[in-house]
Design a protein around this motif. Structure first.
Motif, PDB file in Angstrom:
ATOM      1  N   SER A  89       9.394  28.354 -21.040  1.00  0.00           N
ATOM      2  CA  SER A  89      10.020  28.803 -22.280  1.00  0.00           C
ATOM      3  C   SER A  89      10.712  27.606 -22.920  1.00  0.00           C
ATOM      4  O   SER A  89      10.863  26.559 -22.292  1.00  0.00           O
ATOM      5  CB  SER A  89      11.021  29.930 -22.014  1.00  0.00           C
ATOM      6  N   ARG A  90      11.106  27.798 -24.171  1.00  0.00           N
ATOM      7  CA  ARG A  90      11.776  26.695 -24.856  1.00  0.00           C
ATOM      8  C   ARG A  90      12.853  27.242 -25.773  1.00  0.00           C
ATOM      9  O   ARG A  90      12.747  28.357 -26.282  1.00  0.00           O
ATOM     10  CB  ARG A  90      10.782  25.840 -25.618  1.00  0.00           C
ATOM     11  N   ASP A  91      13.862  26.430 -25.960  1.00  0.00           N
ATOM     12  CA  ASP A  91      14.925  26.715 -26.924  1.00  0.00           C
ATOM     13  C   ASP A  91      14.898  25.562 -27.912  1.00  0.00           C
ATOM     14  O   ASP A  91      15.417  24.482 -27.631  1.00  0.00           O
ATOM     15  CB  ASP A  91      16.271  26.815 -26.204  1.00  0.00           C
ATOM     16  N   SER A  92      14.262  25.791 -29.051  1.00  0.00           N
ATOM     17  CA  SER A  92      14.085  24.706 -30.022  1.00  0.00           C
ATOM     18  C   SER A  92      15.418  24.216 -30.570  1.00  0.00           C
ATOM     19  O   SER A  92      15.564  23.027 -30.873  1.00  0.00           O
ATOM     20  CB  SER A  92      13.183  25.189 -31.164  1.00  0.00           C
ATOM     21  N   ALA A  93      16.377  25.102 -30.687  1.00  0.00           N
ATOM     22  CA  ALA A  93      17.683  24.701 -31.196  1.00  0.00           C
ATOM     23  C   ALA A  93      18.351  23.687 -30.267  1.00  0.00           C
ATOM     24  O   ALA A  93      19.108  22.817 -30.713  1.00  0.00           O
ATOM     25  CB  ALA A  93      18.573  25.922 -31.370  1.00  0.00           C
ATOM     26  N   LYS A  94      18.052  23.803 -28.985  1.00  0.00           N
ATOM     27  CA  LYS A  94      18.634  22.896 -27.988  1.00  0.00           C
ATOM     28  C   LYS A  94      17.656  21.792 -27.584  1.00  0.00           C
ATOM     29  O   LYS A  94      17.995  20.963 -26.734  1.00  0.00           O
ATOM     30  CB  LYS A  94      19.054  23.676 -26.741  1.00  0.00           C
ATOM     31  N   ASN A  95      16.449  21.814 -28.176  1.00  0.00           N
ATOM     32  CA  ASN A  95      15.422  20.820 -27.835  1.00  0.00           C
ATOM     33  C   ASN A  95      15.198  20.782 -26.325  1.00  0.00           C
ATOM     34  O   ASN A  95      15.103  19.709 -25.712  1.00  0.00           O
ATOM     35  CB  ASN A  95      15.813  19.428 -28.353  1.00  0.00           C
ATOM     36  N   THR A  96      15.114  21.961 -25.743  1.00  0.00           N
ATOM     37  CA  THR A  96      15.057  22.116 -24.294  1.00  0.00           C
ATOM     38  C   THR A  96      13.887  23.011 -23.911  1.00  0.00           C
ATOM     39  O   THR A  96      13.609  24.003 -24.599  1.00  0.00           O
ATOM     40  CB  THR A  96      16.371  22.719 -23.762  1.00  0.00           C
ATOM     41  N   VAL A  97      13.228  22.662 -22.836  1.00  0.00           N
ATOM     42  CA  VAL A  97      12.164  23.485 -22.276  1.00  0.00           C
ATOM     43  C   VAL A  97      12.543  23.825 -20.838  1.00  0.00           C
ATOM     44  O   VAL A  97      13.168  23.014 -20.148  1.00  0.00           O
ATOM     45  CB  VAL A  97      10.795  22.783 -22.357  1.00  0.00           C
ATOM     46  N   TYR A  98      12.175  25.017 -20.428  1.00  0.00           N
ATOM     47  CA  TYR A  98      12.538  25.517 -19.104  1.00  0.00           C
ATOM     48  C   TYR A  98      11.278  25.894 -18.315  1.00  0.00           C
ATOM     49  O   TYR A  98      10.239  26.205 -18.893  1.00  0.00           O
ATOM     50  CB  TYR A  98      13.422  26.768 -19.218  1.00  0.00           C
TER      51      TYR A  98
END
Length: 121
Positions: free
Chosen positions: A69-78
């Protein structure tokens, strides 16, 4: 300068779970694919999962157990890893590409340093 920083690896018993995180800095990858790869001892680096704007991909070996998954606002992928098996033991790498979608490691220009995941039996 683009940097990818993984975290969340560790030692876990078989059947357990871990969640890997990868924070990107220096560039926004919201419109590009990001992926998780792994290299087991004595083996080549292989793709585990990838996520694009509209696509996700899982290798057969992790399908049904891992979730990217990813959180584009945080520029993070999990990478949520459940039902871990000893054969999941590897160094896990986060990677990013300038392409909207790809599962080919050669298309990924940016790589993290990796995080060790060890699953004991």
């Amino acid at each position: 300068q683009v940097q990818l920083a993984e975290s969340g690896g560790g030692l876990v018993q078989a059947g357990g779970s871990l969640r890997l995180s990868c924070v990107a800095s220096g560039h926004t990858f919201s419109n590009s694919a990001m992926g998780w790869f792994r290299r087991a001892p004595g083996r080549e680096r292989v793709i585990v999962a990838a996520i694009g704007w509209r696509n996700t991909y899982y290798s057969d070996s992790v399908k049904g157990r891992f979730t990217i998954s990813r959180d584009s606002a945080k520029n993070t992928v999990y990478l949520q890893m459940n039902s871990l098996k000893p054969e999941d033991t590897a160094v896990y790498y986060c990677a990013a590409t300038g392409f909207e979608w790809s599962v080919r490691s050669n298309d990924y220009a940016y790589w993290g340093l990796g995080t060790q995941v060890t699953v004991s039996s």
